[in-house]
Design a protein around this motif. Structure first.
Motif, PDB file in Angstrom:
ATOM      1  N   GLY A 159      23.137  34.500  40.240  1.00 53.00           N
ATOM      2  CA  GLY A 159      24.732  33.492  40.974  1.00 53.00           C
ATOM      3  C   GLY A 159      23.449  32.817  41.769  1.00 53.00           C
ATOM      4  O   GLY A 159      23.949  31.233  42.162  1.00 53.00           O
ATOM      5  N   ARG A 236      32.738  30.517  39.488  1.00 50.35           N
ATOM      6  CA  ARG A 236      32.824  32.026  40.291  1.00 50.35           C
ATOM      7  C   ARG A 236      31.984  32.817  40.026  1.00 50.35           C
ATOM      8  O   ARG A 236      32.208  33.560  40.371  1.00 50.35           O
ATOM      9  CB  ARG A 236      34.471  32.237  38.910  1.00 50.35           C
ATOM     10  CG  ARG A 236      35.520  30.690  39.586  1.00 50.35           C
ATOM     11  CD  ARG A 236      36.899  31.776  39.209  1.00 50.35           C
ATOM     12  NE  ARG A 236      37.270  31.145  37.507  1.00 50.35           N
ATOM     13  CZ  ARG A 236      37.435  30.093  36.643  1.00 50.35           C
ATOM     14  NH1 ARG A 236      37.927  28.631  37.162  1.00 50.35           N
ATOM     15  NH2 ARG A 236      38.092  31.091  35.062  1.00 50.35           N
ATOM     16  N   ASP A 237      31.537  33.243  38.877  1.00 51.08           N
ATOM     17  CA  ASP A 237      30.904  33.695  38.099  1.00 51.08           C
ATOM     18  C   ASP A 237      29.766  34.585  39.899  1.00 51.08           C
ATOM     19  O   ASP A 237      29.986  34.625  39.762  1.00 51.08           O
ATOM     20  CB  ASP A 237      30.389  34.040  37.077  1.00 51.08           C
ATOM     21  CG  ASP A 237      31.732  34.579  35.530  1.00 51.08           C
ATOM     22  OD1 ASP A 237      32.614  35.504  36.526  1.00 51.08           O
ATOM     23  OD2 ASP A 237      31.291  34.901  34.884  1.00 51.08           O
ATOM     24  N   ARG A 240      31.121  35.404  43.067  1.00 53.33           N
ATOM     25  CA  ARG A 240      31.162  36.271  43.231  1.00 53.33           C
ATOM     26  C   ARG A 240      29.744  37.605  42.726  1.00 53.33           C
ATOM     27  O   ARG A 240      30.128  38.140  43.680  1.00 53.33           O
ATOM     28  CB  ARG A 240      31.704  37.240  41.544  1.00 53.33           C
ATOM     29  CG  ARG A 240      32.192  38.958  41.240  1.00 53.33           C
ATOM     30  CD  ARG A 240      33.121  39.186  39.985  1.00 53.33           C
ATOM     31  NE  ARG A 240      32.086  38.089  38.746  1.00 53.33           N
ATOM     32  CZ  ARG A 240      31.650  38.742  38.084  1.00 53.33           C
ATOM     33  NH1 ARG A 240      30.630  39.951  38.309  1.00 53.33           N
ATOM     34  NH2 ARG A 240      31.334  38.398  37.244  1.00 53.33           N
ATOM     35  N   HIS A 241      28.872  36.643  42.128  1.00 52.07           N
ATOM     36  CA  HIS A 241      27.226  37.954  42.537  1.00 52.07           C
ATOM     37  C   HIS A 241      27.373  37.423  44.074  1.00 52.07           C
ATOM     38  O   HIS A 241      25.948  38.319  44.435  1.00 52.07           O
ATOM     39  CB  HIS A 241      26.545  37.451  40.837  1.00 52.07           C
ATOM     40  CG  HIS A 241      27.178  37.312  39.582  1.00 52.07           C
ATOM     41  ND1 HIS A 241      26.799  38.803  39.191  1.00 52.07           N
ATOM     42  CD2 HIS A 241      27.529  37.097  38.617  1.00 52.07           C
ATOM     43  CE1 HIS A 241      27.064  39.396  38.317  1.00 52.07           C
ATOM     44  NE2 HIS A 241      26.824  38.161  37.808  1.00 52.07           N
ATOM     45  N   ALA A 244      28.497  40.056  46.620  1.00 58.12           N
ATOM     46  CA  ALA A 244      28.383  41.251  46.482  1.00 58.12           C
ATOM     47  C   ALA A 244      26.842  41.876  45.961  1.00 58.12           C
ATOM     48  O   ALA A 244      26.634  42.534  47.470  1.00 58.12           O
ATOM     49  CB  ALA A 244      28.179  41.164  44.825  1.00 58.12           C
ATOM     50  N   PRO A 277      35.458  28.682  45.328  1.00 55.30           N
ATOM     51  CA  PRO A 277      35.475  30.134  44.778  1.00 55.30           C
ATOM     52  C   PRO A 277      34.493  31.274  45.812  1.00 55.30           C
ATOM     53  O   PRO A 277      34.760  32.980  46.643  1.00 55.30           O
ATOM     54  CB  PRO A 277      34.257  30.504  43.275  1.00 55.30           C
ATOM     55  CG  PRO A 277      34.150  29.601  43.371  1.00 55.30           C
ATOM     56  CD  PRO A 277      34.443  28.678  44.422  1.00 55.30           C
ATOM     57  N   GLU A 280      36.886  32.341  48.410  1.00 53.11           N
ATOM     58  CA  GLU A 280      37.519  33.343  47.493  1.00 53.11           C
ATOM     59  C   GLU A 280      37.224  34.765  47.909  1.00 53.11           C
ATOM     60  O   GLU A 280      37.668  35.659  48.237  1.00 53.11           O
ATOM     61  CB  GLU A 280      37.956  32.413  46.438  1.00 53.11           C
ATOM     62  CG  GLU A 280      38.850  31.475  46.625  1.00 53.11           C
ATOM     63  CD  GLU A 280      39.156  31.125  45.299  1.00 53.11           C
ATOM     64  OE1 GLU A 280      39.101  31.805  44.561  1.00 53.11           O
ATOM     65  OE2 GLU A 280      40.446  30.310  45.801  1.00 53.11           O
ATOM     66  N   GLU A 281      35.988  34.870  47.663  1.00 55.76           N
ATOM     67  CA  GLU A 281      35.298  35.879  46.774  1.00 55.76           C
ATOM     68  C   GLU A 281      34.772  36.815  48.787  1.00 55.76           C
ATOM     69  O   GLU A 281      35.437  37.950  48.511  1.00 55.76           O
ATOM     70  CB  GLU A 281      34.212  35.756  46.836  1.00 55.76           C
ATOM     71  CG  GLU A 281      34.032  36.161  44.437  1.00 55.76           C
ATOM     72  CD  GLU A 281      34.699  36.847  44.647  1.00 55.76           C
ATOM     73  OE1 GLU A 281      34.220  38.193  44.653  1.00 55.76           O
ATOM     74  OE2 GLU A 281      35.440  36.562  43.216  1.00 55.76           O
ATOM     75  N   ARG A 284      37.953  38.255  50.255  1.00 49.89           N
ATOM     76  CA  ARG A 284      37.749  39.532  49.284  1.00 49.89           C
ATOM     77  C   ARG A 284      37.181  40.703  48.580  1.00 49.89           C
ATOM     78  O   ARG A 284      37.514  41.837  49.433  1.00 49.89           O
ATOM     79  CB  ARG A 284      37.659  39.482  47.287  1.00 49.89           C
ATOM     80  CG  ARG A 284      38.396  40.485  46.632  1.00 49.89           C
ATOM     81  CD  ARG A 284      38.995  39.643  44.907  1.00 49.89           C
ATOM     82  NE  ARG A 284      37.122  39.737  44.468  1.00 49.89           N
ATOM     83  CZ  ARG A 284      36.523  40.663  43.732  1.00 49.89           C
ATOM     84  NH1 ARG A 284      36.611  41.650  43.681  1.00 49.89           N
ATOM     85  NH2 ARG A 284      34.869  40.388  43.504  1.00 49.89           N
ATOM     86  N   GLN A 285      35.826  40.552  48.880  1.00 47.75           N
ATOM     87  CA  GLN A 285      34.692  41.420  48.902  1.00 47.75           C
ATOM     88  C   GLN A 285      34.630  41.878  50.963  1.00 47.75           C
ATOM     89  O   GLN A 285      33.996  42.902  50.521  1.00 47.75           O
ATOM     90  CB  GLN A 285      33.467  41.087  48.263  1.00 47.75           C
ATOM     91  CG  GLN A 285      32.974  41.012  46.866  1.00 47.75           C
ATOM     92  CD  GLN A 285      32.726  40.894  45.843  1.00 47.75           C
ATOM     93  OE1 GLN A 285      31.570  41.298  46.641  1.00 47.75           O
ATOM     94  NE2 GLN A 285      32.360  39.609  45.402  1.00 47.75           N
TER      95      GLN A 285
END
Length: 328
Positions: A159, A236-237, A240-241, A244, A277, A280-281, A284-285
């Motif tokens: 990321g 977006r990926d 997410r990374h 995470a 994003p 957003e992540e 979510r996470q």
């Protein structure tokens, strides 16, 4: 002890572009005087060169003492890149050198991620994410430290800027080859920035600064994201990374307060295509964590640690590699 009765403390931030030294009262209400050296501390087979750091530290401390009128420095905190794995020489030599030369007998040697944490969040539980060319997250519940990623562009840093740039170049080369999931927009930017696609491997692979070259393409990915779904998907990926990695070290929500999370580093300058994003992540996470602005930088973090030692209220977990402390 606060105000003008507070002891003097010295903070050091040693990185790849040089060293910064700051002196102030242990009371953060007082401004710090700063001296900067553009000469990075050398590293060798034995790790960080303690003698080279001392060569820079002593005259800087003398100059700062003259500027401020400080007669005695109560504590020193040094934050350095590579301290966890390359700091054995500093741990062996620096306490004696500072005791002999400055009369300082309270010293902290910290990984640069720890001083970044202390500068950003102080003595609160949470996570600091450093997202630039690379990517690393450091978290604490104030009982111990946890780190995730930071493995470099060949093994991780998922990321981060180099990761985004490489993914963008991969998508460009897929389009060049006629393979699926390629991007015409990113191929056009590859040609504009690097020239002919066929020349890219020979230009990139021999270089020692491959990670920086890859990261230099990350802004091109962000610039294409609004009109190119492939570029948008890469970001977006990346988000997410990043989240995470933060989630892997984030302490659970406590009874009294929620953990805090802050982001530092140049990657945030990519703006909305990454930040939207990313938010957003986070929702979510890590819905239980509270996102805050970083209060200060790693140099401020070294001063926070030094002041905590001088006042007997460190508030951050000691660790042989991450935050090593000697008090004589």
């Amino acid at each position: 002890m606060t105000g003008r009765d507070a002891p003097w403390v010295l903070g050091v931030d040693s990185g790849g572009s040089g060293v910064r030294f700051a002196l102030r009262r242990a009371d953060a209400a007082f401004p710090a005087e700063v001296v900067t050296s553009k000469e990075p501390v050398r590293t060798g087979p034995a790790g960080i060169d303690a003698a080279h750091l001392v060569e820079q530290l002593l005259p800087a401390a003398e100059e700062l003492s003259v500027r401020t009128g400080a007669r005695r420095i109560a504590a020193v905190a040094v934050g350095a890149a590579g301290m966890a794995t390359l700091g054995d020489g500093l741990r062996a030599e620096l306490p004696g050198a500072l005791a002999r030369s400055l009369g300082v007998r309270t010293l902290a040697l910290a990984a640069d991620a720890v001083t970044a944490y202390a500068g950003a969040l102080g003595r609160r539980a949470g996570v600091v994410v450093a997202a630039g060319t690379g990517m690393i997250a450091l978290g604490t519940d104030l009982a111990g430290w946890r780190r995730a990623d930071g493995w470099g562009h060949l093994l991780g840093d998922c990321g981060g800027g180099a990761w985004i740039g490489r993914a963008g170049l991969d998508a460009a080369l897929r389009r060049h080859d006629g393979r699926p999931d390629g991007s015409a927009a990113l191929l056009a930017r590859l040609k504009a920035v690097f020239g002919a696609p066929g020349e890219l491997p020979g230009m990139l692979y021999p270089r020692d600064d491959r990670a920086a070259v890859l990261a230099s393409f990350a802004p091109e990915v962000a610039a294409c994201a609004e009109g190119d779904p492939v570029a948008a998907g890469i970001l977006r990926d990346a988000a997410r990374h990043i989240v995470a990695t933060a989630a892997a070290v984030c302490p659970p929500a406590g009874a009294d307060e929620e953990p805090q999370i802050t982001f530092t580093g140049g990657l945030l300058k990519l703006g909305g295509p990454l930040l939207v994003p990313l938010r957003e992540e986070l929702h979510r996470q890590l819905p239980y964590a509270r996102t805050v602005e970083a209060a200060g930088d790693p140099l401020e973090g070294s001063l926070v640690i030094a002041a905590g030692l001088a006042l007997g209220e460190l508030g951050l977990p000691r660790d042989e590699r991450m935050l090593w402390i000697v008090t004589a």
